[in-house]
Design an enzyme around this catalytic site. Sequence first.
Site, short mmCIF file in Angstrom:
data_model
loop_
_atom_site.label_atom_id
_atom_site.label_comp_id
_atom_site.label_asym_id
_atom_site.label_seq_id
_atom_site.Cartn_x
_atom_site.Cartn_y
_atom_site.Cartn_z
N HIS A 1 29.17 27.95 44.85
CA HIS A 1 29.83 28.25 43.58
C HIS A 1 31.16 28.96 43.85
O HIS A 1 31.21 29.94 44.58
CB HIS A 1 28.93 29.13 42.71
CG HIS A 1 29.66 29.79 41.58
ND1 HIS A 1 30.42 29.07 40.70
CD2 HIS A 1 29.78 31.09 41.22
CE1 HIS A 1 30.97 29.90 39.83
NE2 HIS A 1 30.61 31.14 40.12
N CYS B 1 26.94 31.20 35.81
CA CYS B 1 27.55 30.32 36.82
C CYS B 1 26.50 29.55 37.62
O CYS B 1 26.84 28.60 38.33
CB CYS B 1 28.44 31.11 37.76
SG CYS B 1 29.78 31.96 36.92
N ASN C 1 37.49 30.02 38.97
CA ASN C 1 36.04 30.04 38.75
C ASN C 1 35.75 29.38 37.40
O ASN C 1 36.10 29.92 36.35
CB ASN C 1 35.55 31.50 38.75
CG ASN C 1 34.05 31.62 38.50
OD1 ASN C 1 33.40 30.68 38.05
ND2 ASN C 1 33.50 32.78 38.79
N1 COA Z 1 45.98 42.68 40.08
C1 COA Z 1 46.41 43.69 40.87
N2 COA Z 1 45.62 44.75 41.18
C2 COA Z 1 44.38 44.76 40.69
C3 COA Z 1 43.88 43.72 39.86
C4 COA Z 1 44.75 42.65 39.56
N3 COA Z 1 44.37 41.60 38.79
N4 COA Z 1 42.61 44.01 39.54
C5 COA Z 1 42.31 45.17 40.13
N5 COA Z 1 43.38 45.64 40.83
C6 COA Z 1 43.50 46.83 41.62
C7 COA Z 1 42.57 47.95 41.15
O1 COA Z 1 43.15 48.71 40.12
C8 COA Z 1 42.38 48.73 42.41
O2 COA Z 1 43.50 49.55 42.63
P1 COA Z 1 43.35 51.01 43.29
O3 COA Z 1 42.77 50.76 44.67
O4 COA Z 1 44.74 51.52 43.29
O5 COA Z 1 42.41 51.76 42.39
C9 COA Z 1 42.38 47.68 43.51
O6 COA Z 1 43.04 46.54 42.95
C10 COA Z 1 40.99 47.28 43.95
O7 COA Z 1 40.19 47.06 42.78
P2 COA Z 1 38.73 46.48 42.87
O8 COA Z 1 38.21 46.30 41.48
O9 COA Z 1 37.95 47.31 43.83
O10 COA Z 1 39.07 45.06 43.49
P3 COA Z 1 38.16 44.10 44.30
O11 COA Z 1 38.68 43.95 45.64
O12 COA Z 1 36.71 44.38 44.12
O13 COA Z 1 38.46 42.74 43.55
C11 COA Z 1 37.43 41.28 41.99
C12 COA Z 1 38.13 42.60 42.18
C13 COA Z 1 37.08 41.14 40.52
C14 COA Z 1 38.39 40.18 42.40
C15 COA Z 1 36.18 41.25 42.88
O14 COA Z 1 35.41 42.40 42.68
C16 COA Z 1 35.35 40.07 42.62
O15 COA Z 1 35.75 38.94 42.85
N6 COA Z 1 34.10 40.24 42.17
C17 COA Z 1 33.22 39.16 41.89
C18 COA Z 1 33.61 38.58 40.57
C19 COA Z 1 32.96 37.25 40.37
O16 COA Z 1 32.84 36.49 41.28
N7 COA Z 1 32.53 37.00 39.15
C20 COA Z 1 31.91 35.79 38.78
C21 COA Z 1 30.56 35.74 39.38
S1 COA Z 1 29.83 34.24 39.00
#
Ligand code: COA
Length: 345
Positions: free
Chosen positions: A264, A123, A294
Site C-alpha cells: 500500500h 487503506c 496515497n
Molecule cells: N511540510 C513541512 N514541514 C512539515 C510538514 C509539511 N507538510 N508536516 C510536518 N512538518 C514538520 C513538523 O512541524 C516537524 O517540525 P519540527 O521538527 O520543527 O517540530 C517536522 O516536520 C517533523 O514532523 P513529524 O510530524 O514528526 O514528521 P514525520 O517525519 O513523522 O512525517 C508524516 C509526517 C505524516 C509524513 C509521517 O508521519 C507519515 O507518513 N505517517 C504515516 C501517514 C500515513 O501513511 N497515513 C496513511 C496510512 S494508510
Amino acid sequence: MIFARRTTAPSPERIARLIGLGSYLPPRKVSNADLMSRLDTTDEWIRTRIGIAERRIAGPATATSDLAVEAGLRAMKSAKAEHVDAVVLATATPDHHVPGTAPLVAHRLGLRQVPAFDIGAGCSGFVFATTVAAGLIHAGTAGTVLVIGAEKMSAVIDPADRSTAPIFGDGAGAVVLTTGRADEPGALGPAAWGSDGEHADAIHIPDGGSRRPSHTTGDLKNQYVHMKGNEVFRHAVRRIAQVTQESATAAGWAVQDIDRLIVHQANARISAAVAGKLGIPPERVPSNITHVGNTSAASIPLLLSHSALDGQLKAGQRVLVTSFGAGFTWAATTLLWPAGLQALA
Ligand code: COA
C-alpha cells in the site's frame, strides 16, 4: 492476545483467480509546487519525508462512483467479461452515507440487479474486499466478481492541513476474479488480515457520522481527516511486515520467494522500512507513490495496474499484496501472476 487473522483454507478446485485489471486517474495533477502556494511546506520536505512529487485531484463534479465506474469498465474489458455475479467496492469516501456506492456503480456498468455492496476498511479496503470476494467464490455464492477500490480523498482532506494535504490523492483500480484451481496462474492464496480498534482515532473524521452527526456540530474542520502521523507510521511498518510474513507462510512461501511485494502506497519510507525489515531487495518492491500519492483503498489496484503496464509484473511471478489503514486494519494475500493479463489504464 490472539487475533483471528487467517481465512480458512478453501477447496483447491474453487480458488479465486485474477483475470482482469484496470485503473483510472482523474486528469488534473497537483504538484508539490502547487501546494507550496497555499501551505507552509516545501517540495523537498514532501519528497524526502513522504516520497510524493504530485497527486491527482478530481474536479468538483466528480464523485467516487465516477472514478469507480471508469476503473470497473477497464477491468471488465481487460477480463473480456460482459457480466459478473457481484460487485464489491472498497472505499472510505462513498458518494453518500446512504445508499452504498456499489449498487450505483453496478447500475452504471449495466450489470442489472447483481448484488453490490461497499466495504470500509480504510487503506486496507481493497485487500479486505478481495478477501471477501474470494470467499464468495470459494463458497460457490458467486462465480465471477468485480472488486473495485475507489477514493475521492480530496473530498475529506482539509486543503489547509499540511499534515494530510500533501499525502492523499484521488483514483480508482479494479480487478475481476473468477473461479479457478489453486495451481492455475492468477490463483489467489489464502489471506491474512486483522484489525485493532484501540487505535480508531489515529486516522479518523471526528464528525459527520452517528457519533457526532454533522447537523449537531459546528466545526467544519472536524469533517476532515485527522491523522496522528507518527503513530500511524510506527504501527504501519510493524503490521505490514507482520501480515506479509503471515500471508507468505500461509501460502507455503518463504519471504525470500516473493518476486514482487505490492505494498500500500502510504509513504515511500514505510515501504522501504517494511522491505528492510523483511530483507526484500528494493528492486522487488514496485512503487508509484511519487506520481499518485496515497489513494487509500485505490492504492493497491492502481499499483498492480501501473506495475503490470511497466512490465514489472511477469507471468509466473510470486506476488504478495499487503496493506494497512485506518481502524487500524491490515491485510495481505498472495497470487501467482497470470500469463496474458493486459492491464488497462
Ligand atoms: N511540510 C513541512 N514541514 C512539515 C510538514 C509539511 N507538510 N508536516 C510536518 N512538518 C514538520 C513538523 O512541524 C516537524 O517540525 P519540527 O521538527 O520543527 O517540530 C517536522 O516536520 C517533523 O514532523 P513529524 O510530524 O514528526 O514528521 P514525520 O517525519 O513523522 O512525517 C508524516 C509526517 C505524516 C509524513 C509521517 O508521519 C507519515 O507518513 N505517517 C504515516 C501517514 C500515513 O501513511 N497515513 C496513511 C496510512 S494508510
